[in-house]
Motif scaffolding. Structure first.
Motif, mmCIF file in Angstrom:
data_model
loop_
_atom_site.group_PDB
_atom_site.id
_atom_site.type_symbol
_atom_site.label_atom_id
_atom_site.label_comp_id
_atom_site.label_asym_id
_atom_site.label_seq_id
_atom_site.Cartn_x
_atom_site.Cartn_y
_atom_site.Cartn_z
ATOM 1 N N VAL A 1 -12.918 -48.175 -18.334
ATOM 2 C CA VAL A 1 -14.292 -47.783 -18.677
ATOM 3 C C VAL A 1 -14.570 -47.912 -20.168
ATOM 4 C CG1 VAL A 1 -14.431 -46.236 -16.710
ATOM 5 C CG2 VAL A 1 -13.688 -45.330 -18.920
ATOM 6 N N GLY A 2 -13.551 -48.351 -20.924
ATOM 7 C CA GLY A 2 -13.759 -48.538 -22.356
ATOM 8 C C GLY A 2 -14.019 -47.250 -23.088
ATOM 9 N N ALA A 3 -13.434 -46.172 -22.593
ATOM 10 C CA ALA A 3 -13.645 -44.868 -23.224
ATOM 11 C C ALA A 3 -12.383 -44.060 -23.073
ATOM 12 C CB ALA A 3 -14.832 -44.156 -22.571
ATOM 13 N N GLY A 4 -12.446 -42.819 -23.501
ATOM 14 C CA GLY A 4 -11.303 -41.930 -23.336
ATOM 15 C C GLY A 4 -10.541 -41.735 -24.628
ATOM 16 N N ASN A 5 -9.637 -40.765 -24.598
ATOM 17 C CA ASN A 5 -8.888 -40.373 -25.781
ATOM 18 C C ASN A 5 -7.504 -40.989 -25.759
ATOM 19 O OD1 ASN A 5 -7.853 -39.117 -28.028
ATOM 20 N ND2 ASN A 5 -7.645 -37.109 -27.050
ATOM 21 N N ARG A 6 -7.407 -42.269 -26.116
ATOM 22 C CA ARG A 6 -6.107 -42.953 -26.080
ATOM 23 C C ARG A 6 -5.141 -42.341 -27.088
ATOM 24 N NH1 ARG A 6 -7.317 -49.395 -25.283
ATOM 25 N NH2 ARG A 6 -9.247 -49.196 -24.120
ATOM 26 N N ALA A 7 -5.666 -41.901 -28.219
ATOM 27 C CA ALA A 7 -4.799 -41.386 -29.274
ATOM 28 C C ALA A 7 -4.100 -40.099 -28.860
ATOM 29 C CB ALA A 7 -5.617 -41.154 -30.544
ATOM 30 N N GLY A 8 -4.678 -39.376 -27.874
ATOM 31 C CA GLY A 8 -4.115 -38.090 -27.491
ATOM 32 C C GLY A 8 -3.128 -38.157 -26.355
ATOM 33 N N VAL A 9 -2.680 -39.369 -25.970
ATOM 34 C CA VAL A 9 -1.791 -39.519 -24.822
ATOM 35 C C VAL A 9 -0.490 -38.767 -25.033
ATOM 36 C CG1 VAL A 9 -0.350 -41.167 -23.567
ATOM 37 C CG2 VAL A 9 -2.763 -41.662 -23.951
ATOM 38 N N ARG A 10 0.098 -38.875 -26.224
ATOM 39 C CA ARG A 10 1.365 -38.194 -26.477
ATOM 40 C C ARG A 10 1.227 -36.689 -26.259
ATOM 41 N NH1 ARG A 10 5.845 -39.613 -29.431
ATOM 42 N NH2 ARG A 10 4.752 -41.398 -30.323
ATOM 43 N N ASP A 11 0.129 -36.105 -26.792
ATOM 44 C CA ASP A 11 -0.094 -34.662 -26.624
ATOM 45 C C ASP A 11 -0.289 -34.307 -25.157
ATOM 46 O OD1 ASP A 11 0.117 -34.290 -29.341
ATOM 47 O OD2 ASP A 11 -2.059 -34.361 -29.680
ATOM 48 N N LEU A 12 -0.996 -35.178 -24.413
ATOM 49 C CA LEU A 12 -1.233 -34.905 -23.002
ATOM 50 C C LEU A 12 0.062 -34.963 -22.202
ATOM 51 C CD1 LEU A 12 -4.543 -36.916 -22.446
ATOM 52 C CD2 LEU A 12 -4.280 -34.428 -22.399
ATOM 53 N N LEU A 13 0.927 -35.943 -22.520
ATOM 54 C CA LEU A 13 2.215 -36.028 -21.828
ATOM 55 C C LEU A 13 3.053 -34.787 -22.096
ATOM 56 C CD1 LEU A 13 3.087 -39.792 -22.424
ATOM 57 C CD2 LEU A 13 2.485 -38.723 -20.251
ATOM 58 N N GLU A 14 2.974 -34.264 -23.298
ATOM 59 C CA GLU A 14 3.687 -33.023 -23.611
ATOM 60 C C GLU A 14 3.067 -31.841 -22.878
ATOM 61 O OE1 GLU A 14 3.738 -32.591 -27.826
ATOM 62 O OE2 GLU A 14 5.101 -34.292 -28.156
ATOM 63 N N ARG A 15 1.739 -31.866 -22.762
ATOM 64 C CA ARG A 15 1.062 -30.749 -22.107
ATOM 65 C C ARG A 15 1.449 -30.635 -20.635
ATOM 66 N NH1 ARG A 15 -5.462 -29.334 -21.866
ATOM 67 N NH2 ARG A 15 -5.160 -27.358 -20.752
ATOM 68 N N VAL A 16 1.586 -31.764 -19.950
ATOM 69 C CA VAL A 16 1.952 -31.711 -18.528
ATOM 70 C C VAL A 16 3.454 -31.546 -18.335
ATOM 71 C CG1 VAL A 16 -0.031 -33.111 -17.873
ATOM 72 C CG2 VAL A 16 2.178 -34.219 -18.230
ATOM 73 N N ARG A 17 4.187 -31.471 -19.442
ATOM 74 C CA ARG A 17 5.640 -31.245 -19.411
ATOM 75 C C ARG A 17 6.339 -32.324 -18.581
ATOM 76 N NH1 ARG A 17 3.208 -26.273 -19.454
ATOM 77 N NH2 ARG A 17 3.097 -26.068 -17.204
ATOM 78 N N LEU A 18 5.963 -33.584 -18.876
ATOM 79 C CA LEU A 18 6.623 -34.713 -18.226
ATOM 80 C C LEU A 18 8.082 -34.742 -18.664
ATOM 81 C CD1 LEU A 18 5.974 -37.241 -16.425
ATOM 82 C CD2 LEU A 18 5.865 -38.541 -18.546
ATOM 83 N N ALA A 19 8.991 -34.774 -17.677
ATOM 84 C CA ALA A 19 10.423 -34.796 -17.979
ATOM 85 C C ALA A 19 10.733 -35.975 -18.889
ATOM 86 C CB ALA A 19 11.231 -34.888 -16.693
ATOM 87 N N PRO A 20 11.740 -35.855 -19.762
ATOM 88 C CA PRO A 20 12.022 -36.913 -20.731
ATOM 89 C C PRO A 20 12.191 -38.289 -20.077
ATOM 90 C CG PRO A 20 13.348 -34.979 -21.191
ATOM 91 C CD PRO A 20 12.660 -34.732 -19.882
ATOM 92 N N VAL A 21 11.201 -39.138 -20.268
ATOM 93 C CA VAL A 21 11.262 -40.513 -19.786
ATOM 94 C C VAL A 21 10.675 -41.409 -20.870
ATOM 95 C CG1 VAL A 21 11.067 -39.933 -17.329
ATOM 96 C CG2 VAL A 21 8.998 -40.338 -18.658
ATOM 97 N N ARG A 22 11.090 -42.655 -20.874
ATOM 98 C CA ARG A 22 10.516 -43.611 -21.819
ATOM 99 C C ARG A 22 9.111 -43.995 -21.374
ATOM 100 N NH1 ARG A 22 14.795 -46.446 -20.192
ATOM 101 N NH2 ARG A 22 13.405 -48.226 -19.747
ATOM 102 N N ARG A 23 8.222 -44.144 -22.331
ATOM 103 C CA ARG A 23 6.860 -44.510 -21.966
ATOM 104 C C ARG A 23 6.746 -45.957 -21.499
ATOM 105 N NH1 ARG A 23 2.732 -42.532 -26.422
ATOM 106 N NH2 ARG A 23 4.478 -42.762 -27.859
ATOM 107 N N ASP A 24 7.793 -46.762 -21.735
ATOM 108 C CA ASP A 24 7.781 -48.134 -21.230
ATOM 109 C C ASP A 24 8.481 -48.254 -19.878
ATOM 110 O OD1 ASP A 24 10.363 -47.696 -22.042
ATOM 111 O OD2 ASP A 24 10.560 -49.554 -23.188
ATOM 112 N N GLN A 25 8.914 -47.120 -19.304
ATOM 113 C CA GLN A 25 9.592 -47.128 -18.001
ATOM 114 C C GLN A 25 8.582 -47.329 -16.882
ATOM 115 O OE1 GLN A 25 11.967 -43.670 -17.287
ATOM 116 N NE2 GLN A 25 12.703 -44.362 -15.306
#
Length: 479
Positions: free
Chosen positions: A351-375
């Motif tokens: 949609v050409g919108a959204g908060n791309r810069a905040g992805v790292r914070d969002l991944l931390e917020r959902v407590r995603l188990a330690p995984v590589r973001r390129d996995q």
């Protein structure tokens, strides 16, 4: 019948099983439970000859065995029914049952013998809704599962492993599976039953074995443990009340429906408010998923009013700030062969919108188990896959978020994390609609419950309503 002692297994130097003992007797339903990553699937694959153990011994009827291939396990009377069926949809029931070992007469496949044997096995299970000549792709999921069970019995299976057998079943289909397991028990067939749904464990199992971090915690008769105690054994901690406390109050109306309908829904009146989780209950076919898809714009409303606007497409729904966590995350929620990073940015890029810069914070917020973001996400556990789906929608900061079966197929620890996050989002002012087939979850999470029946609203119940009250409305009786 089966005895496993001191089973150990490692992959690429990572230990996944350590000193596991498991014993199963004839005619027993033995549940194996534990969080994702506890080692359940690996242990079952060792039982069925997919993987050889690195350590330990296996005995069948008191005789040592060591399976080097699934065919060897099958010849010994062990069969597994995976969560995702291994059927050829274009072939008949009989052709699937005898696939790879078709009876031959005068150099040709003996179809009459194959169909007769299949009919006899269906009869033994009390199944008369379909026959040997029916094409598998035309059967509903529950009947396809029966075909898998008939396949197992056709090789004289004495031990059947069932891996999340109700994940794709509706409630009335689950009852059919219960009856089927009862018939297997009467025949002296042992069942190893893996499920994240504790109600099924307590309904069906004679004993339960708990695995945690690749080790056996305990094995207990089901009558000697409570659901709360079993959860504590599985996750290693007390989950307290299991569901987070409800919000103090609801805010402004974020979405309003008045007499809304389409070919599957009629005269829907519904308000979704900021800070509120509204549960949607109903029997299979009542219109629960159709309601979410209509609000989202995937199957648009054609009559009535929706405020602020009635989306005519998914793109319009997203533009209105509506997100949908779909029922089937693998088929509709994720690009399985793409990375975590690409998946969480799917909506923002589309949609050409959204908060791309905040992805790292969002991944931390959902407590995603330690995984590589390129996995690639196909290698993540079900719970972590669901968290990736959530982050995908949170990048666009939705005003309304629709959850369809948000915890299906994930373990109790991951369920608690998803529940906590849903409540945090509501407390932050998001309006949430939640569909769930698990009534304890629906009642425990919802600030109110809207019950659907035949595509209409049958009634609305307050927070903490009883399961009986929900089912009475869903079935068409007075609440």
């Amino acid at each position: 019948m089966l005895s496993m002692r001191g089973i150990g297994k490692s992959f690429l130097g990572v230990r996944v099983l350590s000193g596991v003992d498991l014993a199963v007797t004839a005619g027993e339903v033995h549940a194996v439970v534990g969080e994702n990553g506890a080692g359940k699937s690996t242990l079952m694959k060792i039982v069925c000859g997919v993987h050889p153990p690195d350590e330990g011994t296996i005995e069948l009827d008191g005789r040592p065995v060591r399976f080097g291939h699934p065919l060897e396990a099958r010849r010994s009377g062990i069969a597994i029914i995976y969560q995702e069926f291994n059927l050829l949809p274009e072939r008949t029931v009989a052709e699937n049952v005898f696939l790879g070992r078709e009876p031959v007469r005068r150099g040709l496949v003996d179809r009459a013998a194959m169909e007769e044997a299949t009919a006899r096995l269906l009869g033994e299970l009390g199944e008369d809704a379909f026959g040997p000549r029916d094409v598998v792709k035309r059967l509903p999921v529950a009947q396809q599962q029966i075909v898998e069970i008939v396949k197992a019995l056709s090789v004289d299976a004495r031990l059947v492993v069932m891996d999340e057998p109700t994940a794709a079943l509706a409630e009335h289909e689950v009852e059919s599976l219960y009856r089927l397991i009862g018939r297997l028990r009467e025949r002296g067939v042992a069942v190893l039953y893996i499920s994240h749904r504790l109600r099924e464990v307590f309904d069906l199992a004679d004993r339960v074995t708990v695995l945690k971090d690749g080790s056996r915690v305990t094995t207990l008769p089901i009558g000697e443990v409570t659901p709360a105690e079993l959860i504590r054994l599985m996750v290693g901690r007390d989950l307290g009340a299991y569901f987070p406390p409800r919000s103090a109050r609801a805010g402004e109306v974020r979405l309003r429906l008045r007499a809304a309908g389409n070919r599957k829904l009629r005269d829907i009146d519904l308000d979704l408010r900021a800070g509120e989780i509204v549960g949607i209950a109903g029997l299979q076919g009542s219109g629960r998923s159709e309601l979410a898809r209509a609000i989202f714009g995937a199957e648009p409303f054609t009559t009535g009013e929706m405020t602020p606007a009635r989306p005519r497409s998914v793109r319009e729904g997203v533009a209105l700030g509506i997100g949908l966590v779909t029922e089937d995350r693998k088929a509709e929620g994720l690009a399985l062969r793409q990375s975590v990073r690409d998946n969480v940015l799917l909506v923002a890029r589309a949609v050409g919108a959204g908060n791309r810069a905040g992805v790292r914070d969002l991944l931390e917020r959902v407590r995603l188990a330690p995984v590589r973001r390129d996995q690639e996400v196909r290698y993540l556990s079900g719970g972590n896959q669901q968290k990736v789906v959530l982050v995908k929608w949170l990048t666009m900061a939705p005003r309304v978020l629709l959850f369809d079966e948000p915890t299906r197929g994930i373990d109790v620890g991951a369920k608690a994390a998803v529940h906590d996050l849903m409540r945090e989002l509501a407390d932050d002012g998001m309006a949430i609609m939640m569909i769930s087939s698990e009534l304890p979850e629906l009642i425990g999470m919802s600030d109110r419950v809207v019950v659907l029946r035949d595509g209409r609203v049958a009634g609305t119940l307050p927070a903490g309503a009883s399961e009986e009250a929900v089912m009475r409305l869903a079935a068409g009786e007075a609440a």
